[in-house]
Design a protein around this motif. Structure first.
Motif, mmCIF file in Angstrom:
data_model
loop_
_atom_site.group_PDB
_atom_site.id
_atom_site.type_symbol
_atom_site.label_atom_id
_atom_site.label_comp_id
_atom_site.label_asym_id
_atom_site.label_seq_id
_atom_site.Cartn_x
_atom_site.Cartn_y
_atom_site.Cartn_z
ATOM 1 N N ALA A 11 1.058 -1.378 0.029
ATOM 2 C CA ALA A 11 0.077 -0.113 -0.122
ATOM 3 C C ALA A 11 1.040 1.056 -0.107
ATOM 4 O O ALA A 11 1.732 1.268 -0.073
ATOM 5 N N PRO A 12 0.512 2.660 -1.203
ATOM 6 C CA PRO A 12 0.475 3.204 -1.298
ATOM 7 C C PRO A 12 1.357 3.863 0.308
ATOM 8 O O PRO A 12 0.869 4.057 1.712
ATOM 9 N N ALA A 13 3.410 4.697 1.490
ATOM 10 C CA ALA A 13 3.306 5.010 2.243
ATOM 11 C C ALA A 13 2.248 6.067 2.808
ATOM 12 O O ALA A 13 1.559 7.085 1.723
ATOM 13 N N ALA A 14 1.797 6.788 3.390
ATOM 14 C CA ALA A 14 0.789 7.361 4.565
ATOM 15 C C ALA A 14 1.218 8.679 5.333
ATOM 16 O O ALA A 14 2.695 8.602 5.627
ATOM 17 N N PHE A 15 1.367 10.367 4.663
ATOM 18 C CA PHE A 15 1.745 11.276 5.335
ATOM 19 C C PHE A 15 0.962 11.592 6.205
ATOM 20 O O PHE A 15 -0.716 12.070 5.806
ATOM 21 N N ILE A 16 0.960 11.335 7.878
ATOM 22 C CA ILE A 16 -0.418 11.968 9.230
ATOM 23 C C ILE A 16 0.970 12.601 9.044
ATOM 24 O O ILE A 16 2.060 13.320 9.978
ATOM 25 N N THR A 17 -0.544 13.946 9.730
ATOM 26 C CA THR A 17 0.066 15.694 10.535
ATOM 27 C C THR A 17 -0.347 15.106 11.205
ATOM 28 O O THR A 17 -2.016 15.126 12.154
ATOM 29 N N LEU A 18 0.373 16.010 13.123
ATOM 30 C CA LEU A 18 -0.743 16.207 14.254
ATOM 31 C C LEU A 18 -0.746 17.716 13.816
ATOM 32 O O LEU A 18 0.512 18.337 13.846
ATOM 33 N N GLU A 19 -1.912 18.367 14.481
ATOM 34 C CA GLU A 19 -1.671 19.529 14.569
ATOM 35 C C GLU A 19 -2.396 20.236 15.456
ATOM 36 O O GLU A 19 -3.169 19.467 16.985
ATOM 37 N N GLY A 20 -2.193 21.195 16.008
ATOM 38 C CA GLY A 20 -2.564 21.602 17.702
ATOM 39 C C GLY A 20 -2.812 23.020 17.719
ATOM 40 O O GLY A 20 -1.088 23.747 17.170
ATOM 41 N N GLY A 21 -2.866 23.403 19.152
ATOM 42 C CA GLY A 21 -2.265 25.123 19.247
ATOM 43 C C GLY A 21 -1.270 24.764 20.482
ATOM 44 O O GLY A 21 -0.754 23.359 20.412
ATOM 45 N N GLU A 22 -0.495 25.801 20.791
ATOM 46 C CA GLU A 22 0.265 25.599 22.043
ATOM 47 C C GLU A 22 0.236 24.751 22.635
ATOM 48 O O GLU A 22 -0.739 24.056 23.772
ATOM 49 N N GLY A 23 1.180 23.428 23.027
ATOM 50 C CA GLY A 23 1.224 22.770 24.590
ATOM 51 C C GLY A 23 0.066 21.653 24.135
ATOM 52 O O GLY A 23 -0.186 21.630 25.410
#
Ligand code: TMP
Length: 224
Positions: A11-23
């Motif tokens: 399967a193609p490799a996944a690009f996963i992001t984590l997002e959010g504010g400070e802390g």
């Protein structure tokens, strides 16, 4: 930055992001996710923005250190896209092309939330810059770690004293617009963006993140 064992999946490799504010605990959760994927035999590179390549890390220092008014919002956005283009070219694309997953601590949604919503440049400007700089490249899956502004800022301030606090110093109203911005992004793109309640213990947050990743890539769960 960190590599884990090779995967046998086609399967193609996944690009996963984590997002959010400070802390919001993104960095801790990115490491836990990479470790959980490694246990399942999935090779993943752990990276971050601004940064993730030597040149982009140099741009990072310009953005996260110094006076709050060092850059106007547009200059900030242009620096972020210069860093992102280099990061994509030198780190993210080569990894994905080699079949290695990429877990990234912040990516384009941070620019939309910080510069677009909180600084007021607007989504259209950020989308146009993204189209020019990175061809509109997007993550496969984005986990947005959400928590009340005052809890996040308190956590961020209690971290070891560092120089990378330029955005932390932008004031409560900025950070509230930022939180609302991330939630609006998630409302507009529910298939890609999953909101995680980050005001809970680390293990509970990790379990939710892993469940979303395994739901996104069921073949990974089978390998556990
Ligand atoms: P970090 O503390 O999560 O490593 O992120 C560095 C700072 O850079 C953080 O305060 C948010 C800011 N930032 C933006 O304002 N726009 C962006 O596009 C990115 C990636 C980060």
């Amino acid at each position: 930055m960190t590599a884990t064992p090779a995967t046998l999946s086609s399967a193609p490799a996944a690009f996963i992001t984590l997002e959010g504010g400070e802390g919001s605990g993104k960095s801790t959760q990115a490491k836990l996710l990479a470790a959980a994927l490694a246990e399942r035999g999935v090779r993943a590179v752990l990276t971050r923005e601004p940064g993730g390549s030597p040149e982009a890390e140099a741009i990072r220092s310009l953005l996260v250190e110094g006076a709050v008014d060092r850059w106007d919002p547009m200059s900030e956005a242009l620096l972020l896209f210069a860093a992102r283009r280099d990061h994509l070219r030198r780190t993210i694309r080569p990894a994905l092309d080699a079949g290695t997953w990429v877990i990234c601590d912040r990516f384009g949604d941070s620019t939309l939330a910080y510069q677009g919503y909180a600084h007021g440049l607007g989504a259209e400007v950020i989308d146009n810059l993204a189209a020019i700089a990175i061809g509109g490249f997007r993550p496969d899956l984005t986990l947005i770690l959400d928590l009340p502004v005052e809890i996040g800022l308190e956590r961020a301030r209690s971290r070891e004293a560092g120089r990378e606090d330029r955005f932390e110093r932008m004031g409560a109203a900025f950070h509230q617009r930022l939180r609302d911005g991330f939630l609006d992004i998630a409302r507009k793109e529910p298939a890609r963006c999953k909101v995680i309640d980050a005001a809970r213990p680390i293990e509970a947050i990790h379990a939710d993140i892993l469940a979303h990743v395994l739901a996104h890539r069921p073949e990974t769960a089978v390998r556990a």
